[in-house]
Motif scaffolding. Structure first.
Motif, PDB file in Angstrom:
ATOM      1  N   PRO A   1      -6.706   1.377  -7.330  1.00 22.52           N
ATOM      2  CA  PRO A   1      -6.588   2.618  -6.557  1.00 22.52           C
ATOM      3  C   PRO A   1      -7.158   2.413  -5.153  1.00 22.52           C
ATOM      4  O   PRO A   1      -8.133   1.681  -4.971  1.00 22.52           O
ATOM      5  CB  PRO A   1      -7.436   3.623  -7.338  1.00 22.52           C
ATOM      6  CG  PRO A   1      -7.568   3.044  -8.703  1.00 22.52           C
ATOM      7  CD  PRO A   1      -7.497   1.555  -8.535  1.00 22.52           C
ATOM      8  N   ILE A   2      -6.564   3.064  -4.190  1.00 14.18           N
ATOM      9  CA  ILE A   2      -7.005   2.911  -2.808  1.00 14.18           C
ATOM     10  C   ILE A   2      -8.459   3.365  -2.632  1.00 14.18           C
ATOM     11  O   ILE A   2      -9.200   2.788  -1.840  1.00 14.18           O
ATOM     12  CB  ILE A   2      -6.058   3.635  -1.828  1.00 14.18           C
ATOM     13  CG1 ILE A   2      -6.332   3.174  -0.402  1.00 14.18           C
ATOM     14  CG2 ILE A   2      -6.173   5.136  -1.948  1.00 14.18           C
ATOM     15  CD1 ILE A   2      -5.266   3.558   0.583  1.00 14.18           C
ATOM     16  N   GLN A   3      -8.891   4.365  -3.394  1.00 17.54           N
ATOM     17  CA  GLN A   3     -10.277   4.824  -3.303  1.00 17.54           C
ATOM     18  C   GLN A   3     -11.244   3.722  -3.704  1.00 17.54           C
ATOM     19  O   GLN A   3     -12.300   3.560  -3.099  1.00 17.54           O
ATOM     20  CB  GLN A   3     -10.528   6.059  -4.180  1.00 17.54           C
ATOM     21  CG  GLN A   3      -9.827   7.292  -3.735  1.00 17.54           C
ATOM     22  CD  GLN A   3      -8.426   7.405  -4.346  1.00 17.54           C
ATOM     23  OE1 GLN A   3      -7.971   6.506  -5.061  1.00 17.54           O
ATOM     24  NE2 GLN A   3      -7.749   8.486  -4.056  1.00 17.54           N
ATOM     25  N   HIS A   4     -10.902   2.945  -4.735  1.00 12.46           N
ATOM     26  CA  HIS A   4     -11.772   1.855  -5.169  1.00 12.46           C
ATOM     27  C   HIS A   4     -11.796   0.745  -4.116  1.00 12.46           C
ATOM     28  O   HIS A   4     -12.854   0.178  -3.835  1.00 12.46           O
ATOM     29  CB  HIS A   4     -11.311   1.301  -6.522  1.00 12.46           C
ATOM     30  CG  HIS A   4     -12.231   0.261  -7.068  1.00 12.46           C
ATOM     31  ND1 HIS A   4     -13.523   0.547  -7.436  1.00 12.46           N
ATOM     32  CD2 HIS A   4     -12.060  -1.070  -7.275  1.00 12.46           C
ATOM     33  CE1 HIS A   4     -14.108  -0.559  -7.863  1.00 12.46           C
ATOM     34  NE2 HIS A   4     -13.248  -1.552  -7.765  1.00 12.46           N
TER      35      HIS A   4
ATOM     36  N   LYS B   1     -16.604  -0.421   1.836  1.00 13.27           N
ATOM     37  CA  LYS B   1     -17.822   0.263   2.271  1.00 13.27           C
ATOM     38  C   LYS B   1     -19.069  -0.494   1.831  1.00 13.27           C
ATOM     39  O   LYS B   1     -20.028  -0.603   2.573  1.00 13.27           O
ATOM     40  CB  LYS B   1     -17.831   1.684   1.718  1.00 13.27           C
ATOM     41  CG  LYS B   1     -18.997   2.521   2.173  1.00 13.27           C
ATOM     42  CD  LYS B   1     -18.886   3.927   1.629  1.00 13.27           C
ATOM     43  CE  LYS B   1     -20.060   4.764   2.070  1.00 13.27           C
ATOM     44  NZ  LYS B   1     -19.974   6.126   1.548  1.00 13.27           N
TER      45      LYS B   1
ATOM     46  N   GLN C   1     -11.388   1.116  -0.893  1.00 19.18           N
ATOM     47  CA  GLN C   1     -12.226   1.610   0.203  1.00 19.18           C
ATOM     48  C   GLN C   1     -13.705   1.558  -0.157  1.00 19.18           C
ATOM     49  O   GLN C   1     -14.554   1.270   0.698  1.00 19.18           O
ATOM     50  CB  GLN C   1     -11.811   3.030   0.587  1.00 19.18           C
ATOM     51  CG  GLN C   1     -10.450   3.070   1.244  1.00 19.18           C
ATOM     52  CD  GLN C   1      -9.893   4.472   1.399  1.00 19.18           C
ATOM     53  OE1 GLN C   1     -10.256   5.377   0.666  1.00 19.18           O
ATOM     54  NE2 GLN C   1      -9.004   4.630   2.366  1.00 19.18           N
ATOM     55  N   TYR C   2     -14.035   1.816  -1.422  1.00 22.38           N
ATOM     56  CA  TYR C   2     -15.413   1.711  -1.897  1.00 22.38           C
ATOM     57  C   TYR C   2     -15.914   0.273  -1.767  1.00 22.38           C
ATOM     58  O   TYR C   2     -17.038   0.041  -1.308  1.00 22.38           O
ATOM     59  CB  TYR C   2     -15.482   2.187  -3.356  1.00 22.38           C
ATOM     60  CG  TYR C   2     -16.804   1.953  -4.034  1.00 22.38           C
ATOM     61  CD1 TYR C   2     -17.894   2.769  -3.769  1.00 22.38           C
ATOM     62  CD2 TYR C   2     -16.952   0.930  -4.968  1.00 22.38           C
ATOM     63  CE1 TYR C   2     -19.108   2.560  -4.397  1.00 22.38           C
ATOM     64  CE2 TYR C   2     -18.161   0.723  -5.602  1.00 22.38           C
ATOM     65  CZ  TYR C   2     -19.241   1.530  -5.314  1.00 22.38           C
ATOM     66  OH  TYR C   2     -20.437   1.323  -5.931  1.00 22.38           O
TER      67      TYR C   2
ATOM     68  N   ASN D   1       0.870  -1.168   0.000  1.00 20.87           N
ATOM     69  CA  ASN D   1       0.000   0.000   0.000  1.00 20.87           C
ATOM     70  C   ASN D   1       0.908   1.219   0.000  1.00 20.87           C
ATOM     71  O   ASN D   1       1.567   1.498   0.992  1.00 20.87           O
ATOM     72  CB  ASN D   1      -0.908  -0.007   1.232  1.00 20.87           C
ATOM     73  CG  ASN D   1      -1.748   1.240   1.345  1.00 20.87           C
ATOM     74  OD1 ASN D   1      -1.689   2.133   0.503  1.00 20.87           O
ATOM     75  ND2 ASN D   1      -2.535   1.324   2.393  1.00 20.87           N
TER      76      ASN D   1
ATOM     77  N   ILE E   1      -1.563   5.415  -2.581  1.00 20.94           N
ATOM     78  CA  ILE E   1      -2.335   5.724  -3.784  1.00 20.94           C
ATOM     79  C   ILE E   1      -2.928   4.448  -4.377  1.00 20.94           C
ATOM     80  O   ILE E   1      -4.061   4.423  -4.816  1.00 20.94           O
ATOM     81  CB  ILE E   1      -1.446   6.426  -4.839  1.00 20.94           C
ATOM     82  CG1 ILE E   1      -0.916   7.744  -4.278  1.00 20.94           C
ATOM     83  CG2 ILE E   1      -2.208   6.658  -6.130  1.00 20.94           C
ATOM     84  CD1 ILE E   1       0.166   8.378  -5.125  1.00 20.94           C
ATOM     85  N   THR E   2      -2.130   3.386  -4.364  1.00 17.72           N
ATOM     86  CA  THR E   2      -2.501   2.123  -4.985  1.00 17.72           C
ATOM     87  C   THR E   2      -2.318   0.971  -4.008  1.00 17.72           C
ATOM     88  O   THR E   2      -1.375   0.956  -3.230  1.00 17.72           O
ATOM     89  CB  THR E   2      -1.614   1.873  -6.227  1.00 17.72           C
ATOM     90  OG1 THR E   2      -1.727   2.993  -7.101  1.00 17.72           O
ATOM     91  CG2 THR E   2      -2.043   0.630  -6.974  1.00 17.72           C
TER      92      THR E   2
END
Length: 82
Positions: free
Chosen positions: A49-52, A58, A54-55, A30, A33-34
């Motif tokens: 991507p870390i945002q995906h 969630k 986390q999505y 980690n 960013i990725t």
């Protein structure tokens, strides 16, 4: 929730097809960013991507798996304190 190297996550049945039908994935890196990961049963590896990531957490598409070794070490620490 911090996403650390070595963390394992169970993959829900609704998205297993996207991950070669693997039961779980393990984070190997980690960089903020990725996320890089390997799939269980030797079914491959990848990154996102870390945002995906986390999505997916969630939405409960990925759920953290508890590490039995860490649970045992936590119990030992609790016994030593008390």
């Amino acid at each position: 929730m911090s996403i650390e190297a070595g963390s394992r996550y169970q993959i829900s049945s609704t998205i297993k097809g996207y991950y070669n039908s693997a039961e779980s994935l393990t984070v190997i890196r980690n960089n903020g960013i990725t996320i890089q990961f390997t799939l269980a049963e030797g079914k491959g590896y990848g990154s996102m991507p870390i945002q995906h990531f986390q999505y997916l957490l969630k939405r409960s598409e990925l759920t953290p798996m508890t590490n039995k070794k860490s649970l045992l070490s936590q119990e030992i620490q609790d016994e030593q304190i008390g």
